[in-house]
Design an enzyme around this catalytic site. Structure first.
Site: not given
Length: 590
Positions: A442-443
């Protein structure tokens, strides 16, 4: 075997006493009459049973067995399907979903407590549900009414799942490089072709259908991220009456063999002319997908808190029971051959660090949840706008700081166990492995730090930052507030460093990247200080009502301010050292 018992007393403290959530819900028309303190407590108590009794017992066996791939089909570990069927009967997938399409419409402040329990019990299981909830959010915000009416009800019900298909083998953070293509069809649909990797829950045996949200490029799309569109691609096509039709041209090529979260299927997904439907406007897909991604970033941050909570619970139990040596001040358990290790200063340091950071994280997650509720439900335009700006500012902090410190807490819990912490049967090593991914997906946390400093502080010229720090200053300015001096010093440090970086970034663009991780941690420690001061404020006023609970709060707050907040001093020094030392070594010399 490790156990998990939801920290309901602490969750009620944060919701009802620190943030006075029931009073907030009562003044928001969309929530008034839908949820009050009794409703919230009943939901949390039921969630505690589901997570502690149904899901936690599957955590280790799920890790041992893992998800299995065979000829394109994925099977989840034994017990997962039965547990999932029970789970969706309770409506948990749609807990905070839109009631218009079958969601329960509960506030985010309540949902974050449930998500913490879910990750604390079984992170692999939690991911199947979390991706579905995030996909529903994106569909609800950006899809046509026809798509919403067709797909949201069975997704909120849990019969259909969702996935997020972004990453390709050559394209991770830089999504502008994706090669997946979308060709228009005469009936208004699109033919989607390409391959995606690292797709959580891309294939599984829990649900009747899987609804993939896929980033792809139209034939005439501009280059780079401005040419990305978002498409809804079901695993099984859906007939006009909502029944399932023929299989779509979607297949799972393989699953990854991972360090942790082994019961969560991480898939390579192939789209071979699959039928898909456009969500939102052409070439605006990245903005639409960020609706889901921002939800997932907070959710994955909460994975850090939940994992830390379970690690702490088990380490605390072990430290109370394990006998080793005598206390430095003399025997405590005089009737035993040695004292429990909880008497030793270093063990207490580790346990208190875990407790302080986990409870601080729980309060911060609740604050972000509060802002999400205000941004969504407030009828005051200024309050709504302020909350939206705070959510944008705080989301990268929540994702990265929760998971960085959550991983640290899992390592500390393992350390409390000593050699037993390295042995699979005790369960602590699994939490270290499982939570490690939360700093990456998620980054990555480095990307979150760049987002915070580069986009939310520097590019914003500190406007959103001042919205946040003004609330801290207002609290500290009230008479009698605990730790007001320490809090004001910490806020001043954050603001001074932020102003200094504004100037440095204009002189050298490397300064943002050089300072970003330390800056995010500085921000996180200052935010936790505010929340610990708020918790101590409530505790000192309520001490007679529940002396043991509130004394523990006050003691933990004291530990935070005396032993953890001073880390901001070294973080400031690292930031002010600048980027020069990062570039003193020639590339060939690495």
């Amino acid at each position: 075997m490790p156990e998990f018992n939801a920290p309901l007393r602490d969750m009620r403290f944060v919701l009802h006493e620190v943030f006075e959530a029931p009073a907030l819900w009562a003044r928001l028309p969309a929530l008034a009459g839908q949820v009050d303190a009794d409703t919230a407590d009943a939901i949390l108590e039921e969630a505690a049973k589901v997570t502690g009794q149904l899901l936690a017992p599957l955590n280790r066996s799920g890790d041992e067995e893992g998800a299995q791939w065979e000829a394109g089909n994925v099977s989840t570990p034994r017990g997962f399907k039965s547990a999932y069927d029970t789970y969706i009967q309770g409506g948990w997938v749609g807990l905070s979903g839109n009631p218009e399409f079958g969601g329960l419409g509960m506030p985010k402040m309540l949902a974050v407590q449930f998500e913490e329990m879910l990750y604390a019990a079984n992170s692999s299981f939690a991911l199947y549900s979390a991706l579905t909830s995030g996909a529903c959010l994106a569909i609800d915000a950006h899809a046509s009414e026809a798509l919403k009416n067709t797909f949201l009800p069975p997704m909120y019900e849990g019969r259909w799942a969702g996935s997020m298909c972004l990453t390709e083998a050559h394209s991770g953070t830089d999504l502008g490089l994706i090669r997946t293509r979308a060709e228009p069809r005469a009936d208004g649909s699109f033919s989607i072709s390409g391959s995606k990797m690292f797709i959580t829950g891309g294939e599984q045996d829990l649900t009747e259908n899987i609804i993939h949200l896929v980033l792809a490029k139209l034939p005439d799309a501009p280059a780079g991220p401005r040419g990305i569109s978002l498409f809804l691609v079901p695993k099984i096509q859906v007939n006009a009456d909502g029944s399932l039709g023929a299989s779509n041209a979607v297949s799972c090529g393989s699953i990854e063999h991972k360090m942790g979260i082994k019961a969560s299927a991480t898939c390579v997904m192939n789209f071979d002319g699959a039928c898909g439907w456009l969500i939102g406007e052409p070439n605006k897909g990245l903005a639409a997908m960020f609706t889901m991604m921002n939800y997932e970033r907070l959710s994955i941050g909460i994975q850090g808190i939940g994992s830390a909570e379970t690690s702490y619970q088990n380490a605390r139990t072990y430290a109370r029971e394990r006998l080793q040596s005598r206390a430095p001040t003399g025997a405590v358990a005089i009737d035993k051959v040695a004292d429990p290790i909880i008497v030793h200063p270093d063990v207490r340091r580790m346990l208190l660090s875990m407790k302080a950071m986990t409870e601080g994280g729980r309060a911060f997650a609740s604050f972000v949840g509060q802002q999400l509720d205000l941004a969504k439900f407030s009828t005051d335009a200024h309050e709504q706008q302020t909350a939206s700006e705070l959510v944008a500012l705080l989301t990268p902090v929540a994702k990265a700081f929760f998971t960085d410190t959550g991983f640290d807490s899992c390592v500390l819990g393992q350390q409390v166990f000593g050699g037993h912490g390295y042995i699979r049967e005790w369960g602590q090593e699994q939490w270290v492995r499982d939570v490690r991914i939360a700093q990456i997906y998620e980054g990555t946390n480095g990307i979150q730090a760049l987002d915070l400093l580069g986009r939310k502080v520097i590019a914003n010229r500190g406007v959103a930052l001042r919205l946040f720090t003004s609330q801290i200053r207002a609290f500290a300015a009230e008479p009698g507030k605990p730790y007001a001096g320490e809090l004001l010093n910490a806020v001043q440090r954050l603001e001074d460093v932020s102003d200094w970086l504004q100037g440095q970034a204009r002189l050298n663009p490397n300064e943002i990247g050089a300072a970003s991780v330390e800056y995010l941690h500085l921000f996180g420690y200052v935010a936790y200080a505010w929340l610990w001061a708020r918790m101590a404020d409530v505790a000192q006023d309520s001490l007679n009502a529940d002396p043991d609970f509130y004394r523990a709060k006050l003691a933990t707050a004291q530990f935070y301010f005396s032993r953890l907040l001073p880390r901001t001093l070294s973080l400031e020094q690292s930031i002010r050292a600048g980027s020069e030392s990062l570039y003193g070594l020639e590339t060939a010399s690495f």
